[in-house]
Scaffold this motif. Structure first.
Motif, short mmCIF file in Angstrom:
data_model
loop_
_atom_site.label_atom_id
_atom_site.label_comp_id
_atom_site.label_asym_id
_atom_site.label_seq_id
_atom_site.Cartn_x
_atom_site.Cartn_y
_atom_site.Cartn_z
N GLU A 140 -32.53 -13.39 12.28
CA GLU A 140 -31.58 -14.50 12.15
C GLU A 140 -31.09 -14.97 13.51
N GLU A 141 -30.88 -14.03 14.43
CA GLU A 141 -30.46 -14.42 15.77
C GLU A 141 -31.53 -15.26 16.46
N PHE A 142 -32.79 -14.86 16.29
CA PHE A 142 -33.89 -15.63 16.89
C PHE A 142 -33.96 -17.02 16.27
N SER A 143 -33.80 -17.07 14.93
CA SER A 143 -33.85 -18.37 14.25
C SER A 143 -32.72 -19.28 14.72
N ASP A 144 -31.53 -18.72 14.88
CA ASP A 144 -30.40 -19.53 15.37
C ASP A 144 -30.65 -20.01 16.80
N ARG A 145 -31.18 -19.12 17.64
CA ARG A 145 -31.46 -19.48 19.03
C ARG A 145 -32.51 -20.60 19.09
N LEU A 146 -33.54 -20.49 18.24
CA LEU A 146 -34.59 -21.51 18.20
C LEU A 146 -34.03 -22.84 17.73
N THR A 147 -33.17 -22.79 16.72
CA THR A 147 -32.57 -24.02 16.21
C THR A 147 -31.73 -24.71 17.28
N LYS A 148 -30.96 -23.94 18.05
CA LYS A 148 -30.14 -24.51 19.12
C LYS A 148 -31.00 -25.15 20.20
N MET A 149 -32.12 -24.48 20.55
CA MET A 149 -33.01 -25.03 21.58
C MET A 149 -33.64 -26.34 21.11
N ILE A 150 -34.00 -26.40 19.83
CA ILE A 150 -34.59 -27.64 19.29
C ILE A 150 -33.56 -28.76 19.31
N GLU A 151 -32.31 -28.42 18.91
CA GLU A 151 -31.25 -29.43 18.90
C GLU A 151 -30.96 -29.92 20.31
N GLN A 152 -30.93 -28.99 21.28
CA GLN A 152 -30.69 -29.38 22.67
C GLN A 152 -31.81 -30.25 23.18
#
Length: 312
Positions: free
Chosen positions: A294-306
């Motif tokens: 879940e932490e990796f998924s959240d980190r990936l989502t933030k990078m995509i949004e950025q």
């Protein structure tokens, strides 16, 4: 399937003293519920659970001794029925003569315990709950890995026992191989153990049956363990899509309990023991609130949004 328990089993296990009714020690106990006959001491027997063990503490006995002789005789006779498995008097208190007389006619075992009423009640209840717990058996291997009870299942010949042997060599403890007896002790707790015939034994194809305790010492085995997770081993299927992130959480239902389950594909070159070891450690992390997937998924989502914001 449940175990059969008789009054004699309690005498032997908890070092209780039988003072009367020796002929009734083989009476079967059919329920884990233990009754404290408070209302019955007042003469109200309409709902008397006579098939249960009866536990008389300081309060009940004090009330009983305050009755007149005729009332004491009548209460003792009503308490001692032909199906009552035993009457236990706690705190090492003296047994009134009326109970000896009632026991002569009914054969009910009269038992003394030196321990407090609460301690007797809790110990006997825990023991009987364990004995009467729902029971099943599963084909698999149960290993204690870093304190996590891991049930390894899979089709015959997939390598469950060989993986268990490698885990034992790595310092983990074997509970059962091939056949795991499982009992449900409460709503969410499954306890696994090995049948007496194959306890401490491991079957390795081409080598035969080995005694794990003899080879690796007493620290390499456990008599029972709570099951926390299930690992299913299966032959690698090229057409099947396996979970690569760990976001999908599968479960397996055993009796009334849903256990987290992970499926590990087997093919040459994969170190199954290490993978299962890591799966157990990852399970412990999740229980502590750390979910790497879940932490990796959240980190990936933030990078995509950025990335989307920068592109704008």
């Amino acid at each position: 399937m449940v175990s059969t328990v008789c009054t004699k089993d309690l005498l032997d296990r908890f070092h209780l003293q039988l003072v009367a009714g020796e002929e009734g020690v083989h009476r079967e106990i059919i329920t884990s519920d233990i009754s404290r006959p408070g209302l019955e001491m007042t003469g109200f027997f309409d709902y008397y659970p006579r098939e249960r063990l009866q536990l008389i503490g300081k309060t009940e006995l004090a009330y009983f001794l305050g009755l007149n002789a005729a009332e004491r005789k009548q209460r003792a006779e009503n308490l001692c029925t032909d199906v009552t498995p035993g009457i236990i008097i706690s705190r090492g208190m003296d047994v009134p003569e009326e109970f000896f007389e009632a026991s002569k006619h009914s054969g009910v075992p009269i038992i003394q315990s030196p321990r407090t009423t609460t301690r007797v009640l809790s110990r006997l209840t825990n023991y009987l709950e364990s004995k009467f717990a729902p029971f099943t058996a599963v084909h698999g291997v149960l290993i204690d890995i870093y304190g996590v009870g891991v049930l390894i299942i899979g089709q015959s010949g997939v390598g469950k026992s060989e993986t268990a042997l490698e885990l034992v060599k790595r310092g983990h403890r074997l509970v059962a191989d091939d056949n795991v007896e499982i009992r449900q002790e409460d709503y969410e707790s499954l306890i696994g153990n090995a049948p007496a015939l194959i306890e401490h034994l491991l079957e390795i194809r081409g080598l035969g049956i080995i005694n794990v305790m003899t080879l690796f010492g007493a620290s390499s085995i456990r008599s029972q363990k709570r099951i926390s997770m299930v690992i299913q081993l299966e032959i690698w299927d090229e057409k099947k899509q396996y979970d690569r992130l760990g976001l999908d959480e599968d479960t397996m239902k055993i009796m009334d309990v849903h256990l987290p389950k992970a499926t590990i594909p087997v093919r040459p070159g994969r170190n199954l023991a290490v993978i299962i070891e890591v799966a157990a450690m990852n399970f412990r992390l999740k229980r502590m609130g750390v979910n790497t997937a879940e932490e990796f998924s959240d980190r990936l989502t933030k990078m995509i949004e950025q990335g989307d914001l920068e592109s704008q």
